[in-house]
Design an enzyme around this catalytic site. Structure first.
Site, PDB file in Angstrom:
ATOM      1  N   HIS A 172      64.982  40.238  14.336  1.00 16.75           N
ATOM      2  CA  HIS A 172      65.863  41.234  14.965  1.00 16.75           C
ATOM      3  C   HIS A 172      66.091  40.962  16.450  1.00 16.75           C
ATOM      4  O   HIS A 172      67.131  41.363  16.999  1.00 16.75           O
ATOM      5  CB  HIS A 172      65.284  42.634  14.761  1.00 16.75           C
ATOM      6  CG  HIS A 172      65.388  43.115  13.347  1.00 16.75           C
ATOM      7  ND1 HIS A 172      66.544  43.628  12.812  1.00 16.75           N
ATOM      8  CD2 HIS A 172      64.478  43.127  12.338  1.00 16.75           C
ATOM      9  CE1 HIS A 172      66.348  43.957  11.545  1.00 16.75           C
ATOM     10  NE2 HIS A 172      65.097  43.666  11.226  1.00 16.75           N
ATOM     11  N   ARG A 182      92.978  35.976  19.346  1.00 19.54           N
ATOM     12  CA  ARG A 182      92.136  35.533  20.468  1.00 19.54           C
ATOM     13  C   ARG A 182      90.684  35.977  20.266  1.00 19.54           C
ATOM     14  O   ARG A 182      89.745  35.218  20.550  1.00 19.54           O
ATOM     15  CB  ARG A 182      92.692  36.085  21.780  1.00 19.54           C
ATOM     16  CG  ARG A 182      91.978  35.552  23.018  1.00 19.54           C
ATOM     17  CD  ARG A 182      92.749  35.862  24.286  1.00 19.54           C
ATOM     18  NE  ARG A 182      92.883  37.286  24.532  1.00 19.54           N
ATOM     19  CZ  ARG A 182      94.031  37.945  24.452  1.00 19.54           C
ATOM     20  NH1 ARG A 182      95.140  37.326  24.094  1.00 19.54           N
ATOM     21  NH2 ARG A 182      94.081  39.253  24.696  1.00 19.54           N
ATOM     22  N   ASP A 217      76.811  46.010  13.469  1.00 13.17           N
ATOM     23  CA  ASP A 217      77.671  44.909  13.914  1.00 13.17           C
ATOM     24  C   ASP A 217      79.144  45.304  13.818  1.00 13.17           C
ATOM     25  O   ASP A 217      80.015  44.465  13.591  1.00 13.17           O
ATOM     26  CB  ASP A 217      77.399  43.644  13.096  1.00 13.17           C
ATOM     27  CG  ASP A 217      77.643  43.856  11.608  1.00 13.17           C
ATOM     28  OD1 ASP A 217      77.581  45.017  11.157  1.00 13.17           O
ATOM     29  OD2 ASP A 217      77.890  42.869  10.888  1.00 13.17           O
ATOM     30  N   ASP A 243      69.700  41.075  18.074  1.00 12.51           N
ATOM     31  CA  ASP A 243      70.080  41.844  19.264  1.00 12.51           C
ATOM     32  C   ASP A 243      70.734  40.941  20.309  1.00 12.51           C
ATOM     33  O   ASP A 243      71.726  41.321  20.946  1.00 12.51           O
ATOM     34  CB  ASP A 243      68.850  42.522  19.865  1.00 12.51           C
ATOM     35  CG  ASP A 243      68.360  43.686  19.026  1.00 12.51           C
ATOM     36  OD1 ASP A 243      69.091  44.109  18.111  1.00 12.51           O
ATOM     37  OD2 ASP A 243      67.238  44.173  19.282  1.00 12.51           O
ATOM     38  N   ASP A 249      84.192  43.420  12.408  1.00 13.38           N
ATOM     39  CA  ASP A 249      82.897  43.408  11.746  1.00 13.38           C
ATOM     40  C   ASP A 249      82.446  41.950  11.645  1.00 13.38           C
ATOM     41  O   ASP A 249      83.254  41.071  11.336  1.00 13.38           O
ATOM     42  CB  ASP A 249      83.009  44.037  10.355  1.00 13.38           C
ATOM     43  CG  ASP A 249      81.653  44.218   9.702  1.00 13.38           C
ATOM     44  OD1 ASP A 249      81.068  45.290   9.879  1.00 13.38           O
ATOM     45  OD2 ASP A 249      81.203  43.275   9.037  1.00 13.38           O
ATOM     46  N   ASN A 303      69.300  38.393  11.234  1.00 12.56           N
ATOM     47  CA  ASN A 303      68.111  39.250  11.218  1.00 12.56           C
ATOM     48  C   ASN A 303      67.096  38.776  10.190  1.00 12.56           C
ATOM     49  O   ASN A 303      65.883  38.813  10.426  1.00 12.56           O
ATOM     50  CB  ASN A 303      68.515  40.695  10.922  1.00 12.56           C
ATOM     51  CG  ASN A 303      69.184  41.367  12.108  1.00 12.56           C
ATOM     52  OD1 ASN A 303      68.934  41.015  13.260  1.00 12.56           O
ATOM     53  ND2 ASN A 303      70.050  42.320  11.833  1.00 12.56           N
TER      54      ASN A 303
END
Length: 239
Positions: free
Chosen positions: A129, A179, A159, A133, A116, A124
């Site tokens: 937005h 990683r 997300d 994106d 997350d 945003n």
């Protein structure tokens, strides 16, 4: 004279019958080839346009080719996230269940990483937005570049991302998680915000046997990572 005319007529008739039979065989072969191609397309197989000679048959073949391409596009859109190109939720659960069942039969480990983004809402809110994106696309690219080709990378929505690592023990999974944390660190091309990621790790069969339970354990570990300062990895059961 009459005999010669009759002979010529018989020869002409035989030639006409031969030509008609040749044309009929070509038509039958073409129809059979098109029928086979259409049947294969209907059954979900790969479409291959057979060699065709009749103009009308070629037009039908081209129509089947366009239909096959349209079906491929629909199938892709049904199974992939349209923004990032990653596997979507439906495809992830379908493939993940198959891989867990295979791992169960082979007694091999599987790792699930739940990811997350930290600070994504600010992108945003402050940059729009479109920037959000673009950042999600960049996240997807970094995830794929940091994983093996055999790993299943998916976007569940917003997300939220997941990575399924087949045949991966705890040590290997932690290495992959570290990683990914490094890969999902600023700077970003799409945003000036200091967006990072938190990762929760759960292992099959150590932490759960079923996929839904494994997802739950990975989510709990993810919440623990966020609660302990974000931008870090937490393992299920270690909190």
């Amino acid at each position: 004279m009459l005999r010669g005319l009759l002979g010529a007529g018989v020869l002409a008739l035989l030639a006409g019958l031969g030509m008609a039979m040749w044309v009929a065989l070509r038509v039958l072969a073409t129809v059979h080839a098109l029928n086979t191609a259409a049947l294969n397309l209907h059954q979900g197989g790969a479409f291959q346009l057979p060699p065709l000679q009749l103009r009308e048959a070629q037009e039908v073949g081209q129509a089947l080719h366009r239909a096959a391409h349209a079906i491929e596009q629909v199938q892709y859109m049904a199974n992939h996230d349209l923004l990032t190109g990653l596997a979507n939720r439906g495809l992830f659960f379908e493939v993940a269940r198959q891989r867990l069942e295979l791992a169960r039969r082979q007694q091999r480990p599987v790792a699930l990483l739940a990811l997350d983004l930290d600070g994504f809402k600010a992108v945003n809110d402050t940059e729009g937005h479109a920037a959000g994106d673009s950042l999600l696309k960049e996240v997807a690219e970094r995830l794929q570049a940091s994983c093996r080709q055999a790993d299943l990378v998916a976007r569940l929505g917003g997300d939220e991302f997941v990575v399924l690592l087949s045949d991966s023990d705890a040590h290997q999974a932690r290495q992959t998680g570290d990683r990914l944390l490094a890969a999902l660190a600023p700077p970003w091309t799409a945003s000036t915000q200091a967006v990072t990621a938190s990762v929760g790790l759960a292992l099959f069969p150590d932490h759960a046997q079923a996929l839904d339970d494994l997802m739950l354990e990975a989510d709990r570990a993810l919440y623990a990572a966020k609660g302990n300062g974000k931008s870090r990895l937490a393992v299920a059961g270690s909190a």
